[in-house]
Scaffold this active site. Structure first.
Site, mmCIF file in Angstrom:
data_model
loop_
_atom_site.group_PDB
_atom_site.id
_atom_site.type_symbol
_atom_site.label_atom_id
_atom_site.label_comp_id
_atom_site.label_asym_id
_atom_site.label_seq_id
_atom_site.Cartn_x
_atom_site.Cartn_y
_atom_site.Cartn_z
ATOM 1 N N ALA A 60 27.863 30.975 45.193
ATOM 2 C CA ALA A 60 27.321 32.329 45.062
ATOM 3 C C ALA A 60 28.331 33.437 45.350
ATOM 4 O O ALA A 60 28.349 34.465 44.668
ATOM 5 C CB ALA A 60 26.102 32.497 45.979
ATOM 6 N N HIS A 61 29.197 33.220 46.333
ATOM 7 C CA HIS A 61 30.074 34.331 46.734
ATOM 8 C C HIS A 61 31.090 34.688 45.666
ATOM 9 O O HIS A 61 31.714 35.739 45.721
ATOM 10 C CB HIS A 61 30.780 34.024 48.062
ATOM 11 C CG HIS A 61 31.880 33.014 47.954
ATOM 12 N ND1 HIS A 61 31.646 31.670 47.878
ATOM 13 C CD2 HIS A 61 33.223 33.174 47.892
ATOM 14 C CE1 HIS A 61 32.801 31.032 47.792
ATOM 15 N NE2 HIS A 61 33.774 31.915 47.788
ATOM 16 N N THR A 102 16.897 22.016 55.874
ATOM 17 C CA THR A 102 16.126 23.237 55.658
ATOM 18 C C THR A 102 16.926 24.201 54.799
ATOM 19 O O THR A 102 18.114 24.398 55.016
ATOM 20 C CB THR A 102 15.784 23.885 57.013
ATOM 21 O OG1 THR A 102 15.007 22.959 57.764
ATOM 22 C CG2 THR A 102 15.023 25.179 56.826
ATOM 23 N N ASN A 125 41.215 28.188 39.616
ATOM 24 C CA ASN A 125 41.149 29.331 40.531
ATOM 25 C C ASN A 125 42.505 29.960 40.810
ATOM 26 O O ASN A 125 42.583 31.118 41.190
ATOM 27 C CB ASN A 125 40.497 28.920 41.853
ATOM 28 C CG ASN A 125 41.163 27.701 42.464
ATOM 29 O OD1 ASN A 125 41.226 26.643 41.835
ATOM 30 N ND2 ASN A 125 41.671 27.827 43.668
ATOM 31 N N CYS A 161 47.174 27.349 53.606
ATOM 32 C CA CYS A 161 46.911 26.126 54.355
ATOM 33 C C CYS A 161 46.168 26.497 55.624
ATOM 34 O O CYS A 161 45.895 27.662 55.868
ATOM 35 C CB CYS A 161 48.223 25.401 54.665
ATOM 36 S SG CYS A 161 49.146 26.143 56.015
ATOM 37 N N GLN A 170 34.998 29.069 39.963
ATOM 38 C CA GLN A 170 35.808 30.256 39.670
ATOM 39 C C GLN A 170 35.437 30.878 38.338
ATOM 40 O O GLN A 170 35.518 32.090 38.163
ATOM 41 C CB GLN A 170 37.293 29.862 39.663
ATOM 42 C CG GLN A 170 38.247 31.023 39.570
ATOM 43 C CD GLN A 170 38.336 31.796 40.874
ATOM 44 O OE1 GLN A 170 37.972 31.301 41.935
ATOM 45 N NE2 GLN A 170 38.839 33.020 40.803
#
Lengths: 350, 358
Positions: free
Chosen positions: B180-181, B217, B129, B305, B159
């Site tokens: 997903a993002h 859930t 990444n 950080c 990534q």
């Protein structure tokens, strides 16, 4: 006109930022990350913790200003922490906040602000800057209980021309009220009393954690009697009364620390009196001032009358009255009334 | 995702009609996702994101069967892998780090040399990444299986997925993390591909959802969104990849012209097309970031950080960079919103702002 506000996450720098915005400046907030633990973890106790950075961030969001956190851990380590340890090892009592101001806050940060086209750096210090025909003057803050001019006594014309201390004209109460009015979450935040890298522990624990190995030595009374054994000169500071480990039926105070022999000398209160100090690393707010001045030799203490004679970057200050508990390594700040004239580091006492 | 905010609101774990609608939507999403990565639906475990998927892969394997399995990984992995491994280490699991070259690559044979009978998982990320370096994952997986047929290979593809095709058979992996993002889906949802027969201790215990591997859930709306994003990505990939690569390459070419001393990390090795990691000698990344931010270009200085300060990257450190060199590095990312010409335009901005600081 652009202002870079150093935001510690405390109420003073929060309000300093707000005041600059009110005065029409284009403001950016920066928190300086100064310290981290051995695995790079952020401090969670004392000043300048992760939580403090979060507070600063939230205040910046509320004030709608850009906000960054910059890493100054290397500069801080070399400029402040190294000297802190060295001082204790050589029998001195350091003031790391002074060294941080000297080597990090009012040098590196100022330089970085300039590189980013910011006209001034702003902090929440309680002190005042005025300008008088192109010359800058530094004064105690209005709130004498909160005055921090002592730790700013190394500043000179070039720096003062690019600094602002907006809360210096206010009392602490007024600062908190402004913060409350603005809805800043730091309005009721208690002031930090700790050295940022020592946190809630004691400086002795910190030194031990940094690998300082204590060396035993004798505790000797001024009259020559050997009273006992101590476990490292770094445990002591001039004027100290507690934790001596010896008792003779009357209060004893540390009157001398000799790093070469390892001897800690103690005496009674009358033995604490210092008549004069030699000062090094002398700097002036504007121009050298010799003759009668007021001097302050501790961060929280009254200024007392002294006669100063200057020789380049060193000076000798002779107190009008003997002063107790004057420690090498501390800053001597010079004043005329409430105006800061200059400052240096106490190298020797007599 | 819209219908799941109001109409299809049932809990997929229930048995009434409203639940069944939610459950059907959930399983439709699972079927679609499985087909896109060449897996069986039962091999897809939904999680709350990429970090959780990494946690499940590492801790799940290390502690499966009640043992303290050994972990082989690389020092350039994402913190979610490294911290999980560290946690396992604190319980007595042996952690071994493969060597990483100055170019950021692992050596498949060297990785395999660390595999023993006690190895629970070998984890090597598909694409880094920070630097964009694309690992020789297929070769590494083969080498590991040859060294120990029982060895389980995990890859963090979080990534890489946006630009690299993921076919779990072609890659040869047993576990694979996605978030997903990173490919246009919602935040807070991800998945761990788990090859059948691969045993895992759960990290999240409870009602036994996801065949016992991850209770709780389901975030139905999120999962449906993730599936839709994956489908859109696959449909788009053949045009997305070359377009992004062209802009990234144009960025690097223009930067080389305007600032010849700029060093591109991983220039000679396989890289993901969406990343350009560069070093600008003599310029502190924090300062340049502010100037670029104010000029309208978003970049990043590796990872932040907890306090938000740019830390010296563990990835760059593993590649042999000193802290002062690492502090001169910045990462630029290219994606859907990158328009034609943005690469060259960005390079001009970087050269100008860096020039002002030198």
């Amino acid at each position: 006109m652009r202002a870079l506000v150093a935001m510690s996450g405390g109420v003073d720098s929060s309000v300093a930022a707000a005041l600059m915005i009110e005065q029409g400046w284009e403001v950016m907030g920066v928190t300086m990350k100064l310290w981290q633990g051995p695995q790079g973890e952020a401090p969670t106790a004392g000043c300048c913790t992760v939580a403090d950075a979060e507070d600063a961030r939230r205040v910046a969001a509320r004030l709608d200003i850009p906000y960054y956190v910059w890493d100054y851990t290397e500069e801080f380590m070399s400029g402040v922490v190294g000297g802190f340890i060295d001082d204790y090892l050589t029998g001195r009592t350091p003031n790391p906040c002074v060294e941080c101001n000297r080597t990090v806050k009012f040098s590196r940060l100022l330089a970085h602000a300039e590189a980013l086209d910011y006209d001034v750096v702003v902090t929440g210090h309680y002190a005042r800057i005025t300008s008088d025909g192109g010359r800058y003057r530094l004064w105690r803050g209005i709130d004498s209980a909160k005055d921090q001019s002592y730790v700013l006594s190394m500043l000179g014309q070039d720096q003062l021309s690019r600094l602002r201390f907006p809360v210096g004209d206010l009392t602490k109460d007024q600062t908190r009220r402004i913060a409350g009015r603005l809805g800043l979450r730091t309005a009721d935040k208690p002031d930090s009393q700790d050295i940022c890298f020592v946190g809630q522990g004691d400086y002795r624990d910190f030194l031990a954690g940094q690998g300082v190995v204590p060396v035993q030595g004798p505790i000797i009374h001024r009259d020559g009697r050997l009273l006992g054994v101590h476990h490292g000169i770094t445990n002591f500071t001039i004027g100290q009364r507690r934790g001596l480990g010896v008792a003779v039926g009357e209060p004893l105070y540390v009157t001398g620390i000799d790093p070469d022999s390892g001897v800690v000398t103690v005496g009674d209160r009358s033995d604490l009196g210092v008549h004069e100090v030699t000062v090094e690393n002398l700097s002036w707010v504007d121009r050298p001032a010799a003759g009668p001045v007021l001097v302050q030799y501790r961060a929280h203490g009254q200024a007392v009358a002294a006669e100063v004679s200057v020789d380049g970057r060193t000076a000798v200050a002779r107190f009008a009255e003997p002063q107790p508990a004057v420690a090498r390594g501390q800053t001597l700040a010079l004043y005329r009334d409430d105006e800061v004239v200059g400052g240096g580091i106490i190298a020797d006492t007599a | 995702m819209e219908p799941f905010r109001h109409d299809i609101h049932g809990n997929p774990s229930g048995s009434h009609a409203a639940s069944r609608r939610a459950k059907n939507a959930l399983e439709d999403a699972r079927d679609l996702i499985a087909s896109l990565i060449n897996a069986h639906p039962g091999e897809v475990v939904f999680t709350g994101g990429g970090s959780e998927a990494d946690n499940l892969a590492i801790k799940g394997r290390a502690f499966s069967g009640g043992r303290r399995g050994a972990i082989v990984t690389s020092p350039t992995e994402h913190d979610a892998v490294l911290e999980s491994a560290g946690f396992c280490g604190s319980f007595g699991c042996r952690i071994t780090f493969a060597k990483v070259g100055a170019d950021g690559l692992v050596d498949p044979a060297e990785v395999a040399s660390h595999v023993t009978g006690g190895t629970a998982v070998v984890s090597i990320m598909l694409g880094n990444n920070e630097t964009g370096v694309r690992a020789p994952l297929e070769e590494t997986a083969s080498a590991v299986k040859a060294a120990g047929p029982e060895a389980v290979v995990h890859t963090d593809a979080v990534q890489a997925y946006v630009s690299e095709r993921v076919d779990v058979e072609a890659l040869g992996v047993d576990l694979l993390s996605l978030a997903a993002h990173k490919f246009g889906g919602p935040k807070g949802v991800g998945l761990l591909y788990v090859r059948s027969e691969t045993t895992l201790a759960p990290v999240v215990h409870g009602g036994g959802q996801e065949l016992g591997r991850r209770s709780g859930t389901h975030n139905v709306a999120g999962i449906v969104g993730m599936a839709a994003a994956m489908a859109a990505l696959e449909a788009d990939r053949t045009s997305f990849r070359p377009r992004i690569e062209a802009e990234r390459d144009a960025f690097e070419a223009m930067l080389a012209e305007l600032a010849p001393d700029v060093v591109v990390t991983g220039a000679g090795v396989p890289r993901m097309v969406q990343t350009s990691h560069v070093r600008i000698p003599g310029v502190r990344n924090e300062m340049l970031l502010v100037r670029l931010d104010q000029a309208g270009l978003a970049a990043s200085a590796a990872s932040a950080c907890q306090s938000g300060a740019a830390t010296v990257s563990h990835v760059l450190e593993a590649m042999g960079m000193t802290p002062s060199v690492a502090r001169e590095c910045l990462r630029f990312s290219f994606g859907w919103s990158t328009a034609a010409g943005d690469g060259a335009r960005a390079a001009r901005m970087v050269a100008r702002e860096a020039g002002a600081l030198r």
